[in-house]
Write a protein that holds these residues in place. Structure first.
Motif, PDB file in Angstrom:
ATOM      1  N   UNK A 182       0.858  -1.175   0.000  1.00 50.19           N
ATOM      2  CA  UNK A 182       0.000   0.000   0.000  1.00 50.19           C
ATOM      3  C   UNK A 182       0.901   1.234   0.000  1.00 50.19           C
ATOM      4  N   UNK A 183       0.811   2.039  -1.039  1.00 49.67           N
ATOM      5  CA  UNK A 183       1.642   3.239  -1.104  1.00 49.67           C
ATOM      6  C   UNK A 183       1.278   4.191   0.038  1.00 49.67           C
ATOM      7  N   UNK A 184       2.292   4.712   0.697  1.00 49.23           N
ATOM      8  CA  UNK A 184       2.043   5.673   1.769  1.00 49.23           C
ATOM      9  C   UNK A 184       2.878   6.939   1.585  1.00 49.23           C
ATOM     10  N   UNK A 185       3.680   7.004   0.534  1.00 45.93           N
ATOM     11  CA  UNK A 185       4.423   8.220   0.208  1.00 45.93           C
ATOM     12  C   UNK A 185       4.116   8.571  -1.243  1.00 45.93           C
ATOM     13  N   UNK A 186       3.186   9.481  -1.431  1.00 43.03           N
ATOM     14  CA  UNK A 186       2.771   9.861  -2.780  1.00 43.03           C
ATOM     15  C   UNK A 186       2.246  11.296  -2.725  1.00 43.03           C
ATOM     16  N   UNK A 187       3.150  12.228  -2.363  1.00 42.66           N
ATOM     17  CA  UNK A 187       2.780  13.647  -2.219  1.00 42.66           C
ATOM     18  C   UNK A 187       1.637  13.862  -1.224  1.00 42.66           C
ATOM     19  N   UNK A 188       1.606  13.041  -0.181  1.00 40.06           N
ATOM     20  CA  UNK A 188       0.572  13.173   0.832  1.00 40.06           C
ATOM     21  C   UNK A 188      -0.786  12.633   0.432  1.00 40.06           C
ATOM     22  N   UNK A 189      -0.908  12.212  -0.836  1.00 36.82           N
ATOM     23  CA  UNK A 189      -2.197  11.746  -1.349  1.00 36.82           C
ATOM     24  C   UNK A 189      -2.637  10.444  -0.683  1.00 36.82           C
ATOM     25  N   UNK A 190      -1.698   9.543  -0.449  1.00 37.12           N
ATOM     26  CA  UNK A 190      -2.047   8.232   0.111  1.00 37.12           C
ATOM     27  C   UNK A 190      -2.592   8.356   1.527  1.00 37.12           C
TER      28      UNK A 190
END
Length: 421
Positions: free
Chosen positions: A192-200
């Motif tokens: 699960x992505x958790x670093x994506x410009x705060x989006x995640x």
């Protein structure tokens, strides 16, 4: 992804017949357009080509792509200082507010109100509101990215799962991820992505019914039950075997067939289809939503007008209308996995409706349109710093270096210190 000549020509023909292109711009007007990132280069080349085919009196020059949305907005802020701004920019939807607050982005309300063809374009107010601040519209959304789950159906089946009956909750997803990881041979299960410009992080908080700040942007709101549940989920993923990848490594692992399940942005769909073709069967599923009031942030980008030159503004507006209109949206959807912002194009049985019938996996993301809300941008000068702070705390939780409750309290304190008071 480049479009076939047949698709391109049909798109250009549709563009030529579209009412929004009737208004004239000064002959031989040239506009510069900036965007992110390098993998999207083909999309913007096709978009510019289609526009110039329909409007030969306007030339589009594309800047070299920025690395990502955060780098793009920082680049734009520097260009403003040196007076080298492009005329139009495809900015991340969470990076438009800094341009609006600084008076760099040109409000589009007067262009919308004075254009007799605007209502016929098909962009609903729910979409234009995604980039509105202080009662003004500073961008028109171009491409909306929705959180989705990508599955390697071959690995799912090999692990004893049913690719046609995929899990609908986190318990089922995590259990399936464990089974896939147990296959060994360098195979990983769920990421699960958790670093994506705060989006995640905002996506997870929203899926549990929370929000980032109060409606008046005066008080932090992610420190409630939804924020704690989001961090508890990240902690669980870490203890249940989420591989120690960064975002790029996870995406590459999925492309090569060594990762079974990936939660990320729908915009990656076309690229994953290309890499999976002939290697494994790709399936797409929806993000589990735990609250009836869930709101998911619309990732992707919006188109900002930056020029203050009246003639280039006219040309820039024509480009913006083309991009959000049926022809531009056809180019965008067929080249990516983004969700269209144009509902008229989405429901056109001869256009995107036909495309979705042939490519049903692209339709999955559209099922979440009703849940979409703005990709939150923090007020003040420190939006990018706050995003980095959120991602740092998420990493500490996933890696087991901080428990969710302590991380949430620390995150609130750190973010509050970066907000205007």
């Amino acid at each position: 992804m480049y479009l076939s000549r047949r698709t391109f020509l049909s798109t250009a023909t549709a563009a030529a017949a579209t009412p929004i292109l009737r208004s004239s711009a000064h002959p031989q007007t040239t506009i510069r357009v900036s965007y992110a990132s390098a993998p999207a280069k083909g999309l913007y080349q096709e978009l510019a080509r289609g526009f110039m085919e329909a409007r030969p009196d306007i030339k589009v020059v594309l800047d070299s792509p920025a690395i990502d949305y955060d780098n793009l907005v920082q680049q734009t802020l520097r260009q403003n200082i040196t007076r080298q701004l492009p005329d139009v920019s495809h900015q991340g939807l969470n990076q438009i507010r800094p341009l609006a607050d600084r008076g760099i982005a040109v409000p589009l309300d007067s262009f919308i109100a004075s254009d007799p063809d605007w209502e016929a374009i098909g962009v609903p107010e729910t979409m234009t509101s995604l980039a509105s601040y202080g009662g003004k519209t500073y961008a028109l959304p171009f491409a909306i990215s929705v959180p989705v789950l990508f599955y390697n159906a071959d690995l799912v089946k090999k692990a004893g799962g049913d690719p046609d009956r995929l899990p609908s909750d986190w318990d089922g997803l995590i259990a399936l991820g464990r089974k896939i990881a147990a296959l060994g041979e360098g195979i990983s299960g769920l990421y699960v992505e958790y670093t994506n410009n705060g989006w995640s992080f905002q996506t997870l908080v929203g899926s549990f019914g929370g929000r980032m700040m109060s409606e008046d942007d005066k008080k932090i709101a992610f420190d409630g039950p939804a924020g704690l549940q989001a961090l508890q989920l990240l902690q669980r993923l870490g203890t249940e075997g989420q591989p120690a990848f960064n975002t790029d490594q996870a995406r590459q692992a999925f492309r090569t067939g060594t990762l079974g399940i990936l939660l990320t942005a729908s915009s990656l769909l076309t690229g994953f289809q290309q890499s999976s073709a002939g290697n494994f069967v790709l399936k797409v599923g929806s993000l589990p939503v735990a609250s009836p009031t869930a709101k998911l942030p619309a990732g992707g980008n919006g188109i900002v007008m930056l020029t203050d030159d009246p003639e280039r503004q006219k040309a820039a507006w024509e480009y913006i209308k083309f991009a959000v209109g049926p022809a531009g949206q056809n180019v965008m959807v067929e080249a990516t996995g983004y969700v269209p912002v144009n509902l008229a194009a989405l429901n056109d049985p001869a256009g995107l409706g036909k495309f979705f019938d042939k490519h049903p996996e692209h339709r999955i993301a559209t099922q979440r349109i009703a849940m979409m809300t703005g990709w939150f941008s923090f007020p003040g000068e420190n939006n990018s710093k706050i995003i980095k702070t959120i991602e740092d705390h998420c990493y500490l939780v996933v890696s087991g270096k901080q428990n969710p409750a302590a991380a949430l309290a620390s995150l609130k304190t750190d973010v509050d210190a970066l907000l205007p008071h």
